[in-house]
Design a protein around this motif. Structure first.
Motif, PDB file in Angstrom:
ATOM      1  N   LEU A 299       0.838  -1.200   0.000  1.00 26.00           N
ATOM      2  CA  LEU A 299       0.000   0.000   0.000  1.00 26.00           C
ATOM      3  C   LEU A 299       0.872   1.249   0.000  1.00 26.00           C
ATOM      4  O   LEU A 299       1.785   1.389   0.822  1.00 26.00           O
ATOM      5  N   ALA A 300       0.588   2.161  -0.917  1.00 26.74           N
ATOM      6  CA  ALA A 300       1.319   3.431  -0.961  1.00 26.74           C
ATOM      7  C   ALA A 300       0.868   4.322   0.181  1.00 26.74           C
ATOM      8  O   ALA A 300      -0.328   4.418   0.480  1.00 26.74           O
ATOM      9  N   ALA A 301       1.833   4.964   0.836  1.00 22.65           N
ATOM     10  CA  ALA A 301       1.506   5.844   1.952  1.00 22.65           C
ATOM     11  C   ALA A 301       0.592   6.973   1.504  1.00 22.65           C
ATOM     12  O   ALA A 301      -0.268   7.443   2.262  1.00 22.65           O
ATOM     13  N   GLY A 302       0.741   7.421   0.289  1.00 21.93           N
ATOM     14  CA  GLY A 302      -0.105   8.500  -0.215  1.00 21.93           C
ATOM     15  C   GLY A 302      -1.565   8.113  -0.264  1.00 21.93           C
ATOM     16  O   GLY A 302      -2.447   8.951  -0.022  1.00 21.93           O
ATOM     17  N   ASP A 303      -1.832   6.819  -0.609  1.00 20.40           N
ATOM     18  CA  ASP A 303      -3.223   6.359  -0.627  1.00 20.40           C
ATOM     19  C   ASP A 303      -3.833   6.394   0.773  1.00 20.40           C
ATOM     20  O   ASP A 303      -4.996   6.760   0.960  1.00 20.40           O
ATOM     21  N   LEU A 304      -3.027   6.027   1.777  1.00 17.56           N
ATOM     22  CA  LEU A 304      -3.502   6.073   3.157  1.00 17.56           C
ATOM     23  C   LEU A 304      -3.771   7.513   3.587  1.00 17.56           C
ATOM     24  O   LEU A 304      -4.791   7.805   4.232  1.00 17.56           O
ATOM     25  N   VAL A 305      -2.880   8.421   3.198  1.00 13.66           N
ATOM     26  CA  VAL A 305      -3.059   9.836   3.556  1.00 13.66           C
ATOM     27  C   VAL A 305      -4.350  10.378   2.966  1.00 13.66           C
ATOM     28  O   VAL A 305      -5.135  11.064   3.638  1.00 13.66           O
ATOM     29  N   ARG A 306      -4.625  10.069   1.692  1.00 16.94           N
ATOM     30  CA  ARG A 306      -5.844  10.575   1.056  1.00 16.94           C
ATOM     31  C   ARG A 306      -7.098   9.993   1.722  1.00 16.94           C
ATOM     32  O   ARG A 306      -8.108  10.678   1.896  1.00 16.94           O
ATOM     33  N   ALA A 307      -7.030   8.698   2.087  1.00 15.60           N
ATOM     34  CA  ALA A 307      -8.190   8.065   2.724  1.00 15.60           C
ATOM     35  C   ALA A 307      -8.476   8.699   4.076  1.00 15.60           C
ATOM     36  O   ALA A 307      -9.636   8.981   4.425  1.00 15.60           O
ATOM     37  N   VAL A 308      -7.421   8.938   4.854  1.00 16.03           N
ATOM     38  CA  VAL A 308      -7.610   9.540   6.180  1.00 16.03           C
ATOM     39  C   VAL A 308      -8.126  10.970   6.037  1.00 16.03           C
ATOM     40  O   VAL A 308      -9.020  11.408   6.776  1.00 16.03           O
TER      41      VAL A 308
END
Length: 795
Positions: free
Chosen positions: A719-728
Motif C-alpha cells: 500500500l502506498a503511503a499517499g493512498d492512506l493519507v488521502r483516505a484519512v
C-alpha cells in the motif's frame, strides 16, 4: 561570396568608390560581410634596388645585401634566396611590416652575427602566388622607394552574404545588375566572343531522366591546348577564394562565379560512347574530384558514359574524366537540374560544392545557350580549338510567371510612396517586363517571386528601405489590455517557480538523433524530417528528457559535479491525419551530487526519486493542478526504473506528470553516469483554473487552536503511503485539514507482508472547541477509512 572591385567593374560601368558600393549593397539587401584591401596587407613593403651582394661570413647559404630604398642611406639585409644578386630589384619588407603569409612582424635583428634591417620577400610570403624558390624580381624600370602596394596595384575584395532566395546574385553579374538598378552605374551587356563552328556529333549526349535533368546541352571542342590561365583570370578567381588549376577548369569556374552558371568540361579521350544524364543504379560508385568514393542510389542524377559514372550531377565531377595538360579534345556540358533532387543528393552524400549551392537554389534556365557560347568563345580565344555545333537534349523550364501588380500596394505594404514611373523603371532594370496593365512578367532566374508582395519588396529595397518612415501603431484608448495567453502565463509562472526551486533553465534542440528519439518514443509515431539540418538532428523530440540528459552528460564530461536542469518546450508527434502535433511540456533532470561531501553528512549525497517527486508536486501546484486530489500510480514508462518512479494522475487515465529514477538501460544508451532523477510535466493535461480572481482573498487566521492526533496503522506492504493519507483526509473533510506521515516501520513486531505507517492528523475546530465525543467520532472515522484499505490500528 567574394569578388574583386575590378571583376565587378567588368560588368558595371561605374565611378563609385568601394565605400559607396558597400553602402548600396547593404541597402538593397546584399549584406557586405567584409572588405579586404590588399594595400593594407602590403603596408611597409617597398621596391628596393640591390646594390651589392656578398657572402655571409658565418653561413654558406646566406648573403649580405646592401639595398637602396630611395631614402638616401642604403640598408643592410641578410637574405637566403638563391636568386639574390647585385643589380636586381625586388620587394623589401621594412622593420614594423607584417608578413601576410604568416603574420610575422619584421624587426631589426642580427642573423648569425650580422645586422639585418628587414627581409627581401618572395611571392608566397606576400600571398601573391605559390613561388617560394626565390625572392621577387621586378623589372628594371620599377621605381625604387615606391610602396609596393601602389606599384602592384590594390584591388579591394568585397565579401557579400547572399540569402538562399537570391540565386540570381550567386554570380558577380547578378550583383552588378542590382547595383545598376540602384543607380550606381550602367550594366554592361554580356560580351560573347565570336567563333565559327563545325557540324555537331549526332547522339553524343542525351538525357534519360527528364525529371531530374530536363535540359542537357553540350559541345565538343577539338584541338585545344590546356595550360596555366592568364593573369587576369587567375586574379579574379583568387579574389573569390578559388585556387587556379588549369585554363579549362578555371574558365568553367569563371563562368560559375561570374554569371552563376556552373558548367563542366570532360576529356573526350576518357569517355566511351554517349554521355548521358540518368538516374544512378543502387550501389553504383563514383570517385569524385575530391578523391573520395561515393556510393549512389536510384534517387540521384548522374552523368555517365557507356562504361561508368563520371559526374554526380550538379554537385561534383569525377576523377576519371577530368582534363589535364595533355587534353586536346573536350566536351563542354551545361545543364539544368531539378533543384530539389540536387539538394537531396547533396544532403544524403554529405557533399557540398559551389555548383550544388547554385543548382539547389535554382540557376537561370534561360542562360544555357548563352552560357555555353560564352564558355566556348573564351576557350577558343585562350586555348584554341574548333568547336562543334551545340547538341541539345531536352529543354529547360520556359514558362515565366506573370503577376498582376497594383502599384498602390507599394504604399500599403511597403509604407513608402514611390511614383509609378519609378516603380516601372526599377522592375524593368531588374529584368521584369511590365505591361501597360501592370501585368508583370518575371524573369525565369527569379525563382523567389511568387506574388505581388514580392514585387513590392523589389521596389522598396531598390528605392531605399531607409526612406520608409517610422509610424507608430494605432493604440486603443485607456489602459492597455494584457496580451499574454493563458498558456503563456502558465509557462511564465512555471519558469519562475522552477528557477526559484534552484533549477537552471536549459534550451536544447527540438531535433534529436533518431536513436535518442526512438528510445523515448511512446505509442505515437515519430516525426522524422525529410530535410534535416543534420543527419544527427533528424527526428523531432517526443520528450524533453533526451536533450536534458545529453546536456547533463556534457556538463559531467566537463567536470560539473551537479546538474539541476529544467526546460519548458514542446514535444512533437505525428498525428493520425499526418499533421504535426505539439504538446507543451516541462522537463527536469537532476544529475550528480545533491549535496557535496562535508563534515556534517560525510559522503556526497545523490538525488533520489523523492527529490523528483517533491519538484513534480511543487510545480504541479504552481501550475494550478489540484495536488491534494491527485492519484500517484506507476507506469512512468520504460525509460524510468520501475520501482522508484510514478505518475501523478487526475483520475486513473489523465496523466499530469511522471517522475522517478532514470532506468540503467536509458543511462547506458545515453552514456551517462547515474543515478539520475527526472521529471516531466505534461502542461496540456493540466486543467485550466476556473474563475481565478485577480488577487488572492485576504488571509483570516482561525479563531481557535488546532488539535493534533497521532495514528499508527498496520497496512499491507504494497500500500502506498499517499493512498492512506488521502483516505484519512477524506474521513472528515470539514474537520481534518492536514494529514502527514511521520513514521514508516517494518521489522520486529510487524507481521510479515505488512508495514507500520504512523500519521499525524491536524483537526481544526470552527466556532467552538471540539468536545471529547466529537474527537472520538472523528477518530473512529479515521480508523474506518484506513480499514477500507486493509489498515488496522496498532494497539
Amino acid at each position: 561570396m567574394k569578388f574583386s572591385l575590378t571583376w565587378l567593374k567588368d560588368y558595371l560601368e561605374t565611378t563609385a568608390t568601394v565605400t559607396e558600393i558597400c553602402d548600396a549593397l547593404n541597402a538593397i539587401g546584399l549584406e557586405v560581410e567584409g572588405v579586404e584591401d590588399p594595400a593594407e596587407k602590403l603596408a611597409g613593403f617597398r621596391i628596393a634596388h640591390v646594390l651589392t651582394a656578398a657572402r655571409h661570413p658565418d653561413a654558406d647559404k646566406l648573403q649580405v645585401l646592401t639595398v637602396d630604398t630611395g631614402d638616401g642611406a642604403p640598408l643592410q639585409v641578410v637574405c637566403g634566396a638563391p636568386n639574390a644578386r647585385a643589380g636586381m630589384k625586388g620587394v623589401l619588407g621594412l622593420p614594423g611590416a607584417t608578413v601576410p603569409a604568416n603574420g610575422m612582424v619584421l624587426r631589426k635583428s642580427a642573423i648569425r652575427g650580422v645586422e639585418s634591417n628587414g627581409m627581401m620577400c618572395s611571392t608566397r610570403e606576400l600571398e601573391l602566388g605559390d613561388d617560394h624558390d626565390g625572392i621577387i624580381e621586378l623589372p628594371d624600370d620599377a621605381p625604387v622607394g615606391t610602396a609596393f602596394a601602389d606599384y602592384h596595384g590594390s584591388d579591394p575584395v568585397i565579401e557579400v552574404a547572399v540569402t538562399p532566395n537570391r540565386p540570381d546574385c550567386m554570380g558577380v553579374y547578378g550583383i552588378a545588375r542590382d547595383l545598376a538598378a540602384k543607380g550606381l552605374g550602367t550594366l554592361k551587356p554580356i560580351a560573347i566572343p565570336t567563333f565559327s563552328t563545325s557540324r555537331a556529333i549526332p547522339g553524343a549526349i542525351r538525357t534519360d531522366d527528364p525529371e531530374g535533368c530536363p535540359a542537357f546541352y553540350g559541345r565538343v571542342i577539338a584541338g585545344v591546348k590546356n595550360g596555366p590561365s592568364p593573369d587576369w583570370l587567375q586574379a579574379r578567381l583568387k579574389s573569390a577564394g578559388q585556387r587556379p588549376i588549369s585554363l579549362l577548369v578555371d574558365l568553367t569556374n569563371y563562368l560559375m562565379l561570374g554569371y552563376g552558371r556552373p558548367a563542366h568540361v570532360y576529356d573526350m579521350a576518357k569517355l566511351q560512347g554517349a554521355v548521358v544524364a540518368r538516374r544512378a543504379k543502387d550501389g553504383e560508385q563514383v570517385l569524385a574530384l575530391n578523391e573520395k568514393t561515393y556510393t549512389l542510389d536510384a534517387e540521384m542524377v548522374v552523368i555517365a558514359d557507356d562504361v561508368q559514372v563520371h559526374d554526380i550531377a550538379g554537385i561534383m565531377g569525377g576523377e576519371h574524366s577530368g582534363v589535364s595538360e595533355s587534353t586536346t579534345d573536350v566536351l563542354l556540358e551545361i545543364a539544368y537540374f531539378d533543384p530539389a533532387r540536387i539538394g537531396a543528393t547533396g544532403r544524403k552524400l554529405g557533399l557540398s560544392s559551389d555548383a550544388r549551392t547554385r543548382f539547389e537554389r535554382g540557376v537561370d534556365p534561360e542562360f544555357l545557350d548563352a552560357g555555353l557560347d560564352l564558355l566556348t568563345g573564351l576557350i577558343v580565344e585562350l586555348a584554341g580549338g574548333t568547336p562543334s555545333e551545340v547538341m541539345r537534349a531536352g529543354s529547360p523550364p520556359s514558362d515565366p510567371k506573370v503577376v498582376a501588380f497594383d502599384p498602390g500596394l507599394t504604399l500599403r505594404l511597403g509604407g513608402v510612396e514611390v511614383p509609378e514611373g519609378e516603380q516601372k523603371r526599377i522592375l524593368e532594370s531588374l529584368g521584369f517586363a511590365v505591361g501597360a496593365d501592370w501585368q508583370v512578367t518575371c524573369p525565369l532566374r527569379r525563382h523567389d517571386i511568387e506574388g505581388p508582395a514580392d514585387l513590392v519588396e523589389e521596389v522598396v529595397r531598390i528605392h531605399g528601405l531607409d526612406k520608409v518612415e517610422s509610424v507608430a501603431l494605432p493604440r486603443a484608448e485607456g489602459v492597455a489590455r494584457p496580451t499574454a495567453t493563458p498558456q503563456q502565463k502558465l509557462e511564465r509562472g512555471l519558469r519562475r517557480a522552477a528557477a526559484a526551486s534552484g533549477l537552471n533553465e536549459a534550451v536544447t534542440w527540438s531535433f534529436l538523433p533518431e536513436w535518442a528519439a526512438q528510445h523515448f518514443a511512446s505509442d505515437q509515431p515519430l516525426w522524422v524530417l525529410a530535410n534535416p539540418i543534420s543527419e544527427d538532428l533528424k527526428a523531432m523530440r517526443p520528450s524533453l528528457l533526451p536533450g536534458l540528459l545529453m546536456a547533463a552528460k556534457r556538463n559531467a564530461d566537463r567536470g560539473a559535479a551537479s546538474s539541476r536542469l529544467f526546460e519548458i518546450g514542446r514535444r512533437y508527434f505525428r498525428s493520425p491525419d499526418g499533421l504535426s502535433d505539439e504538446k507543451p511540456t516541462l522537463g527536469i533532470v537532476l544529475a550528480g551530487e545533491k549535496t557535496p561531501r562535508g563534515w556534517q553528512q560525510g559522503k556526497a549525497k545523490p538525488f533520489d526519486a523523492f527529490d523528483a517527486k517533491a519538484l513534480a508536486l511543487q510545480l504541479l501546484e504552481a501550475a494550478g493542478a489540484p495536488v491534494a486530489n491527485l492519484m500517484v500510480m506507476g507506469e512512468a514508462g520504460p525509460q524510468f526504473h520501475p520501482r522508484p518512479s510514478a505518475t501523478p494522475r487526475l483520475g486513473p487515465k489523465v496523466v499530469l506528470a511522471r517522475f522517478g529514477m532514470v532506468h540503467p538501460a536509458t543511462l547506458k544508451a545515453f552514456d551517462a553516469d547515474g543515478p539520475i532523477a527526472a521529471v516531466e510535466l505534461f502542461l496540456d493535461a493540466i486543467p485550466a483554473k476556473k474563475g481565478a480572481a485577480f488577487a488572492r482573498p485576504g488571509f483570516t487566521p482561525p479563531a481557535l487552536q488546532a488539535v493534533t492526533r497521532d495514528f499508527a496503522f498496520l497496512v499491507p506492504a504494497s500500500l502506498a503511503a499517499g493512498d492512506l493519507v488521502r483516505a484519512v483526509q477524506g474521513a472528515d473533510k470539514a474537520s481534518i485539514t492536514v494529514v502527514r506521515v511521520f513514521d514508516v516501520f517494518a521489522g520486529q513486531g510487524v507481521p510479515e507482508g505488512h508495514k507500520s505507517v504512523a500519521v499525524e492528523v491536524t483537526l481544526q475546530p470552527g466556532d467552538v472547541s471540539f468536545k471529547d465525543a466529537e474527537l472520538k467520532a472523528i477518530a473512529e472515522k479515521v480508523v474506518a477509512a484506513a480499514a477500507k484499505l486493509g489498515g488496522e490500528l496498532r494497539g
